[in-house]
Design an enzyme around this catalytic site. Structure first.
Site, PDB file in Angstrom:
ATOM      1  N   GLU A   1       0.665  -1.252  -0.004  1.00  0.00           N
ATOM      2  CA  GLU A   1      -0.027  -0.063  -0.092  1.00  0.00           C
ATOM      3  C   GLU A   1       0.808   1.204   0.073  1.00  0.00           C
ATOM      4  O   GLU A   1       2.115   1.181   0.332  1.00  0.00           O
ATOM      5  CB  GLU A   1      -0.952  -0.054   1.255  1.00  0.00           C
ATOM      6  CG  GLU A   1      -0.130  -0.297   2.558  1.00  0.00           C
ATOM      7  CD  GLU A   1      -1.052  -0.622   3.623  1.00  0.00           C
ATOM      8  OE1 GLU A   1      -1.379   0.230   4.709  1.00  0.00           O
ATOM      9  OE2 GLU A   1      -1.317  -1.827   3.659  1.00  0.00           O
TER      10      GLU A   1
ATOM     11  N   LYS B   1       2.779   4.561   1.083  1.00  0.00           N
ATOM     12  CA  LYS B   1       2.982   5.273   2.122  1.00  0.00           C
ATOM     13  C   LYS B   1       2.913   6.659   2.104  1.00  0.00           C
ATOM     14  O   LYS B   1       3.391   7.361   1.498  1.00  0.00           O
ATOM     15  CB  LYS B   1       4.729   5.015   2.319  1.00  0.00           C
ATOM     16  CG  LYS B   1       5.220   5.562   4.001  1.00  0.00           C
ATOM     17  CD  LYS B   1       6.694   4.975   4.090  1.00  0.00           C
ATOM     18  CE  LYS B   1       7.044   5.416   5.459  1.00  0.00           C
ATOM     19  NZ  LYS B   1       6.980   6.639   5.717  1.00  0.00           N
TER      20      LYS B   1
ATOM     21  N   ASP C   1       2.544  10.365   2.920  1.00  0.00           N
ATOM     22  CA  ASP C   1       3.454  11.432   4.006  1.00  0.00           C
ATOM     23  C   ASP C   1       2.591  12.464   4.538  1.00  0.00           C
ATOM     24  O   ASP C   1       2.531  13.664   4.043  1.00  0.00           O
ATOM     25  CB  ASP C   1       4.318  12.068   2.547  1.00  0.00           C
ATOM     26  CG  ASP C   1       5.680  12.636   3.294  1.00  0.00           C
ATOM     27  OD1 ASP C   1       5.707  12.365   4.545  1.00  0.00           O
ATOM     28  OD2 ASP C   1       6.389  13.357   2.644  1.00  0.00           O
TER      29      ASP C   1
ATOM     30  N   TYR D   1      -4.969   2.768   7.956  1.00  0.00           N
ATOM     31  CA  TYR D   1      -3.941   1.602   7.632  1.00  0.00           C
ATOM     32  C   TYR D   1      -3.472   0.749   8.763  1.00  0.00           C
ATOM     33  O   TYR D   1      -2.813  -0.412   8.365  1.00  0.00           O
ATOM     34  CB  TYR D   1      -3.010   2.025   6.709  1.00  0.00           C
ATOM     35  CG  TYR D   1      -2.002   3.326   7.643  1.00  0.00           C
ATOM     36  CD1 TYR D   1      -1.197   2.847   8.547  1.00  0.00           C
ATOM     37  CD2 TYR D   1      -1.862   4.581   6.883  1.00  0.00           C
ATOM     38  CE1 TYR D   1      -0.633   3.558   9.094  1.00  0.00           C
ATOM     39  CE2 TYR D   1      -1.312   5.311   7.581  1.00  0.00           C
ATOM     40  CZ  TYR D   1      -0.405   4.880   8.775  1.00  0.00           C
ATOM     41  OH  TYR D   1       0.353   5.984   9.381  1.00  0.00           O
TER      42      TYR D   1
ATOM     43  N   LYS E   1      11.164   2.826  -0.053  1.00  0.00           N
ATOM     44  CA  LYS E   1      11.090   4.435  -0.257  1.00  0.00           C
ATOM     45  C   LYS E   1      11.117   4.837  -1.723  1.00  0.00           C
ATOM     46  O   LYS E   1      12.046   4.256  -2.434  1.00  0.00           O
ATOM     47  CB  LYS E   1      12.172   5.086   0.822  1.00  0.00           C
ATOM     48  CG  LYS E   1      11.893   4.820   2.175  1.00  0.00           C
ATOM     49  CD  LYS E   1      10.780   5.532   2.806  1.00  0.00           C
ATOM     50  CE  LYS E   1      11.001   6.838   3.154  1.00  0.00           C
ATOM     51  NZ  LYS E   1      11.609   7.257   4.356  1.00  0.00           N
TER      52      LYS E   1
ATOM     53  N   CYS F   1      41.181  19.362  17.445  1.00  0.00           N
ATOM     54  CA  CYS F   1      39.913  19.516  17.740  1.00  0.00           C
ATOM     55  C   CYS F   1      39.834  21.204  17.490  1.00  0.00           C
ATOM     56  O   CYS F   1      40.254  21.935  18.240  1.00  0.00           O
ATOM     57  CB  CYS F   1      39.282  19.415  19.050  1.00  0.00           C
ATOM     58  SG  CYS F   1      37.800  20.054  19.347  1.00  0.00           S
TER      59      CYS F   1
ATOM     60  N   CYS G   1      38.537  22.784  21.211  1.00  0.00           N
ATOM     61  CA  CYS G   1      39.441  22.785  22.479  1.00  0.00           C
ATOM     62  C   CYS G   1      41.020  22.651  21.811  1.00  0.00           C
ATOM     63  O   CYS G   1      41.951  22.634  22.944  1.00  0.00           O
ATOM     64  CB  CYS G   1      39.174  21.759  23.604  1.00  0.00           C
ATOM     65  SG  CYS G   1      39.664  19.961  23.002  1.00  0.00           S
TER      66      CYS G   1
ATOM     67  N   CYS H   1      37.785  14.099  18.846  1.00  0.00           N
ATOM     68  CA  CYS H   1      38.586  14.997  19.684  1.00  0.00           C
ATOM     69  C   CYS H   1      38.902  14.057  21.069  1.00  0.00           C
ATOM     70  O   CYS H   1      38.099  13.346  21.647  1.00  0.00           O
ATOM     71  CB  CYS H   1      37.654  15.862  19.927  1.00  0.00           C
ATOM     72  SG  CYS H   1      38.220  16.762  21.759  1.00  0.00           S
TER      73      CYS H   1
ATOM     74  N   CYS I   1      36.964  19.267  26.820  1.00  0.00           N
ATOM     75  CA  CYS I   1      36.657  19.916  25.229  1.00  0.00           C
ATOM     76  C   CYS I   1      35.205  20.459  25.718  1.00  0.00           C
ATOM     77  O   CYS I   1      34.286  19.967  25.995  1.00  0.00           O
ATOM     78  CB  CYS I   1      36.554  18.860  24.226  1.00  0.00           C
ATOM     79  SG  CYS I   1      35.818  19.539  22.976  1.00  0.00           S
TER      80      CYS I   1
HETATM   81  S1  IVH Z   1       2.228   0.787   8.808  1.00  0.00           S
HETATM   82  C1  IVH Z   1       3.720  -0.870  13.117  1.00  0.00           C
HETATM   83  N1  IVH Z   1       1.119   1.952   6.848  1.00  0.00           N
HETATM   84  O1  IVH Z   1       4.868   5.845   7.966  1.00  0.00           O
HETATM   85  C2  IVH Z   1       3.724   0.094  11.868  1.00  0.00           C
HETATM   86  N2  IVH Z   1       2.457   3.477   7.984  1.00  0.00           N
HETATM   87  O2  IVH Z   1       7.873   5.300   8.653  1.00  0.00           O
HETATM   88  C3  IVH Z   1       2.816   0.793  11.736  1.00  0.00           C
HETATM   89  N3  IVH Z   1       2.863   5.424   7.483  1.00  0.00           N
HETATM   90  O3  IVH Z   1       4.694   6.075  11.648  1.00  0.00           O
HETATM   91  C4  IVH Z   1       2.735   1.787  10.342  1.00  0.00           C
HETATM   92  N4  IVH Z   1       1.487   5.235   5.309  1.00  0.00           N
HETATM   93  O4  IVH Z   1       2.962   7.369  10.115  1.00  0.00           O
HETATM   94  C5  IVH Z   1       2.021   2.320   7.955  1.00  0.00           C
HETATM   95  N5  IVH Z   1       0.340   2.577   4.720  1.00  0.00           N
HETATM   96  C6  IVH Z   1       0.943   2.701   5.781  1.00  0.00           C
HETATM   97  C7  IVH Z   1       1.737   4.110   5.940  1.00  0.00           C
HETATM   98  C8  IVH Z   1       2.321   4.285   6.958  1.00  0.00           C
HETATM   99  C9  IVH Z   1       2.446   6.070   6.040  1.00  0.00           C
HETATM  100  C10 IVH Z   1       3.727   6.360   8.068  1.00  0.00           C
HETATM  101  C11 IVH Z   1       3.394   6.033   9.704  1.00  0.00           C
HETATM  102  C12 IVH Z   1       4.401   5.481  10.267  1.00  0.00           C
HETATM  103  C13 IVH Z   1       5.406   5.976   9.260  1.00  0.00           C
HETATM  104  C14 IVH Z   1       6.652   4.957   9.391  1.00  0.00           C
END
Ligand code: IVH
Length: 713
Positions: A134, A136, A138, A244, A332, A437, A440, A455, A461
Site C-alpha cells: 500500500e 506510504k 506522507d 491503515y 522508499k 579539535c 579545544c 577529539c 573539551c
Molecule cells: S504501518 C507498525 N502503513 O509511516 C507499523 N505506516 O515510517 C505501523 N505511514 O509511523 C505503520 N503510510 O506514520 C503504515 N500505509 C502505511 C503508512 C504508514 C504512512 C507512516 C506512519 C508510520 C511511518 C513509518
C-alpha cells in the site's frame, strides 16, 4: 513586555464584589492568559509578560477560585505546575506503542526482507507468503480510540509511547467518524492525517493573502493544522485521514491485513485504493513501480510503498524489534535532488567527540524545503572513499566552491550525493580535514577501523561537555522543564554547570547566595523557582532514562531500555559493568546475550563505566538521584524474570523466534546453562546442556510444554 494585566471589565473589582457570571468569565479569561503566557515562556522561549504580571494573574486566579470554589475550571491554571501546560496538549500513553517502519531503498532490500521473514518463520522455500502492498502516505500518524463505537480519544504518535491528546482537533476532520456501528468494544484505528496538493496550495494562498504563516509542504501544513491549540483553526483546515493500521482492539478485526483494511472501510474509514495483495517480492516490486508512475497525479504526497505480511497470525509470530515491526517494511521512493554551490565546510564536535563535517550550501529548494546545510559524514566521504576504503562517486572528492548535488532522504538531515567536476573553480583545493579539535585544540584522532575522527579532550573539551549536557536534559533523557539547550549553553559558559551532577546543586548554589538565578538576565523570581522545582522533580528517574542520559556511545533510547530491563536496577547494572571485562567472562557474556546488544555497544558501555573521570562524574550524579528500577516488560507472564535456555532442535519455531517471544514476555534468554537458569527448553538432539541442567536440578521441558506454558500452544 506588557505591564500590569487585568481583565478589562472586572479585573479592578474586589473579588468579593464579583457576581457568579463575572467570576466565571474572568476565570476563563485568566486561564486563557496564563496558558498563552506559559506557552510563550516554555515552548517559544519568548516570555510576553513580566514575571510580576504573571504572578499577579495567578494570584487573582487563586483568589477568585477561593471565593467561588464551584466555578473552578477543570483545566484550572492553579493545578498546573511550572510548564505542565507548556506543550499545550495533554499527554496520552498509547495502549499499544506506535512504531515506525524499517526502510528498503532498492529491489535487493525488498528481496532480502522476504528472505529474512521466511528464515525467521522457518518456511519452506516454495511456501507461498502473501504481503499487502500500500502507498506510504506522507503525513503524520494519528491513533483514534473508539470505545463502544464512540470516538473517545485521538493522539499523535509523539515518541511512540506517549503522544499528544488532539481529540478536539481530530473531531473536526470529516474523514474521521464520530461513531462506528458494529465495531469491537475497544478499537484503536491508526492512520495518516494528510493534506491534498490542491488544498495545500489554496491554504498557502489564503495564508499569504492574510499575511499569515505559509507552509513548506503539505505534510508541514497537515502537522501544523492538527497541532493547533484552538480546534476551531483545525476545523478551518482541509485535513484528511487514511486508515491503515490499528492498536488496541478487544476483538480481532480479521485474519489478514487486507481483511482488516476492508473491515475498516466497512466501518466508515477512508482506506487507500492502491492497496493490493502480492505473492512475493516480484509482485511487490511491480506494484511499487505502478504506484511510482502514478505518484505525480495522485493529488497527495506519498513517499514510498509499505509491504506488510498479510497473515495476522504470522505478523504476531514475527513481532517487533525495538522500534519497528519485523513483518513490515517501507520501500522508499528515491529522494529528490538539486544542485547548488558548497560555500564552506564547518566542523562540529559532538558529545562523543566526533568531528562532523557540515556543508554550508548556497540555499536551494529540495522537495519543497529550503536546504542550506548538509552532512558530509566524515573525512573519507569528503575525499571520495567509502567505509570499505573503495572509491565512492568514482573517487571524486568534494571541495569548497564545488557544485554539489543535494538530496533529502525522509526526515533526516540533507545529504550530498555527487559533485560536478566540470564546474569546479580553478583555485579549489582538496579539503584538509583538521587533526586538532577546533573547539579545544586537543588532538583529534582516528582509531583503526573507525571512520570518524574524535577529539581526545574528553571532559575538558567545551563542545563535548556542552553536547553531553544538552543530551542529558533532552526530551528522552531528563527532560527538565525550563532547562533546554540555550540555558545549558549559558550556564556552561558562566561556569555554573560543567557536568550533569552540577544541575542538581543549582538550587543550593544560586537560590539564596551572593549570585542568584532570579537576578540573571531573562530570569525572574517565578521562572527561577520553577526551574529549581523542575530539577527537583527529576531527582527520581526511571533506570532506562538514566542510562540513556549518560550519553554513552552507541546507546540510544531503545538500547538503554534493553539494558534497563535486563539489569533491573542501577545497582545491578553498575556492579556488572564494573566487574565486566571486554570480550570475555560471565558479565560480558550476560551483557551480549541481550537481544539487540552487540559487541560494539557492549564494549562502549563497559569502557565508559570503567573510565575514571566519566565514572566519577556518573557516581556524583547518581548520588543526587533516586533511580527507579525497571518494570519487567510483562510482569504478569508466567516466565517474566525467568532465565531460559533453548537447546536441541526446535520444531515449531526458529531459534530467533523462540528467543524474541520469550524476551517479549519478560524472560531472559541465555546461551548457557548455569545455576541462574530457571528453565531449559530441550528439543530433539539436546546434549550436554540437558545433562548439565539435570545435574543442577533445573526444570527441563520440551517445546510443546514451553508453548503451553507461555500460552501459545
Ligand atoms: S504501518 C507498525 N502503513 O509511516 C507499523 N505506516 O515510517 C505501523 N505511514 O509511523 C505503520 N503510510 O506514520 C503504515 N500505509 C502505511 C503508512 C504508514 C504512512 C507512516 C506512519 C508510520 C511511518 C513509518
Amino acid at each position: 513586555m506588557s505591564g500590569d494585566l487585568q481583565h478589562p471589565k472586572t479585573g479592578h473589582l474586589p473579588v468579593e464584589s464579583l457576581s457568579d457570571a463575572q467570576a466565571k468569565a474572568e476565570l476563563a479569561w485568566l486561564a486563557e492568559q496564563l496558558t498563552r503566557a506559559n506557552l510563550a515562556y516554555h515552548r517559544d522561549d519568548a516570555p510576553d509578560i513580566s514575571d510580576a504580571a504573571y504572578d499577579a494573574l495567578k494570584q487573582r486566579n487563586l483568589a477568585i477560585e477561593a471565593a467561588f470554589p464551584a466555578l473552578k475550571r477543570a483545566d484550572s491554571p492553579s493545578d498546573q505546575v511550572g510548564g505542565a501546560v507548556a506543550e499545550g496538549f495533554g499527554k496520552v500513553q498509547h495502549a499499544v506503542r506506535m512504531l515506525s517502519l524499517g526502510n528498503a531503498f532498492d529491489d535487493d532490500d525488498v528481496t532480502a526482507f522476504d528472505v529474512s521473514i521466511r528464515k525467521y518463520l522457518g518456511l519452506e522455500p516454495d511456501a507461498v507468503l502473501t504481503y499487502s502492498a500500500e502507498p506510504k502516505i506522507d503525513g503524520l500518524s494519528l491513533s483514534l480510540r473508539y470505545e463502544a463505537g464512540v470516538l473517545v480519544q485521538a493522539a499523535t504518535r509523539g515518541d511512540g509511547a506517549v503522544g499528544e491528546n488532539v481529540t478536539a482537533n481530530a473531531r473536526t476532520i470529516s474523514d474521521i467518524p464520530e461513531t462506528l456501528t458494529g465495531a469491537p468494544d475497544v478499537l484503536e484505528v491508526r492512520g495518516e492525517v494528510y493534506m491534498s496538493h490542491a488544498d495545500f496550495a489554496a491554504l498557502n494562498e489564503k495564508q499569504a493573502a492574510a499575511g499569515g504563516k505559509t507552509f513548506a509542504n503539505p505534510r508541514n501544513a497537515a502537522a501544523g493544522s492538527l497541532r493547533q491549540l484552538d480546534a476551531e483553526i483545525t476545523k478551518a483546515r482541509p485535513l484528511r485521514f487514511f486508515a491503515y493500521a490499528w492498536g488496541d482492539v478487544s476483538a480481532p478485526l480479521a485474519e489478514t491485513q487486507s481483511g482488516a483494511i476492508k473491515r475498516l472501510a466497512q466501518l466508515g474509514f477512508s482506506t487507500n485504493a492502491l492497496t493490493v495483495t502480492c505473492d512475493g517480492p516480484d509482485a511487490m516490486i511491480a506494484h511499487y513501480k505502478r504506484i511510482e508512475e502514478q505518484r505525480a497525479t495522485l493529488g497527495y504526497d506519498i513517499d514510498g510503498v509499505v509491504y506488510k505480511v498479510d497473515d495476522l497470525a504470522l505478523q504476531r509470530r514475527l513481532g517487533f524489534r525495538s522500534t519497528t515491526p519485523r513483518w513490515a517494511i517501507a520501500h522508499k521512493f528515491p529522494a529528490e535532488l538539486a544542485w547548488t554551490r558548497l560555500d564552506a565546510i564547518d566542523i562540529q564536535v559532538g558529545r562523543t567527540g566526533a568531528l562532523s563535517p557540515v556543508a554550508r550550501l548556497n540555499p536551494v529548494t529540495v522537495g519543497g524545503v529550503v536546504v542550506s546545510n548538509a552532512t558530509l559524514h566524515n573525512e573519507d566521504y569528503i575525499a571520495g572513499r567509502g567505509g570499505d576504503g573503495q572509491p565512492i562517486r568514482e573517487g571524486r572528492d568534494i571541495r569548497v566552491g564545488d557544485w554539489v548535488q543535494v538530496y533529502r532522504a525522509g526526515d533526516v538531515i540533507p545529504k550530498i550525493k555527487d559533485v560536478d567536476l566540470a564546474r569546479r573553480p580553478a583555485d579549489a583545493v582538496p579539503y584538509a580535514f583538521p587533526d586538532l579539535c577546533p573547539e579545544c585544540g586537543s588532538d583529534a584522532i582516528r582509531e583503526e577501523g573507525d571512520a570518524v575522527r574524535r577529539c581526545t579532550g574528553g571532559m575538558i573539551c567545551p563542545a563535548q561537555a556542552v553536547e553531553k549536557l544538552k543530551h542529558f536534559v533532552s526530551r528522552a533523557a531528563f527532560d527538565i522543564e525550563g532547562l533546554g539547550a540555550k540555558q545549558v549553553e549559558q550556564f556552561y559558559a558562566d561556569g555554573w554547570i560543567a557536568t550533569p551532577a552540577d544541575i542538581f546543586t543549582l538550587r543550593a548554589r544560586f537560590e539564596g547566595g551572593m549570585q542568584q538565578l532570579k537576578n540573571r538576565e531573562g530570569w525572574g523570581e517565578k521562572s527561577a523557582s520553577n526551574l529549581f522545582d523542575a530539577i527537583d522533580d527529576k531527582r527520581t528517574i526511571p533506570l532506562n532514562r538514566l542510562i540513556f542520559s549518560l550519553g554513552i556511545r552507541h546507546v540510544g533510547e531503545s538500547s538503554a531500555a534493553l539494558l534497563a530491563n535486563h539489569y533491573g536496577s542501577w545497582e545491578a547494572f553498575e556492579a556488572s559493568m564494573t566487574a565486566a571485562t571486554v570480550g570475555e567472562g560471565p558479565e560480558w557474556e550476560d551483557l551480549i546475550s541481550i537481544d539487540g546488544v552487540g559487541a560494539v555497544m557492549a564494549a562502549s558501555v563497559v569502557t565508559t563505566m570503567q573510565q575514571d573521570a566519566e565514572r566519577a562524574s556518573i557516581d556524583r550524579l547518581v548520588d543526587a538521584l533516586k533511580v527507579e528500577d525497571a518494570v519487567a516488560v510483562a510482569t504478569d507472564s508466567p516466565v517474566a524474570g525467568k532465565t531460559v535456555v533453548f537447546t536441541g532442535t526446535l520444531e515449531r519455531m526458529t531459534r530467533a523466534e523462540a528467543k524474541a517471544r520469550a524476551e517479549a514476555l519478560g524472560a531472559k534468554v541465555s546461551g548457557s546453562v548455569s545455576t541462574k537458569t530457571d528453565i531449559l527448553v530441550a528439543g530433539p538432539g539436546a546434549g550436554s546442556k540437558a545433562k548439565k541442567a539435570a545435574e543442577l536440578g533445573i526444570a527441563t521441558m520440551d517445546e510443546d510444554a514451553w508453548l503451553a506454558l507461555i500460552g501459545a500452544a
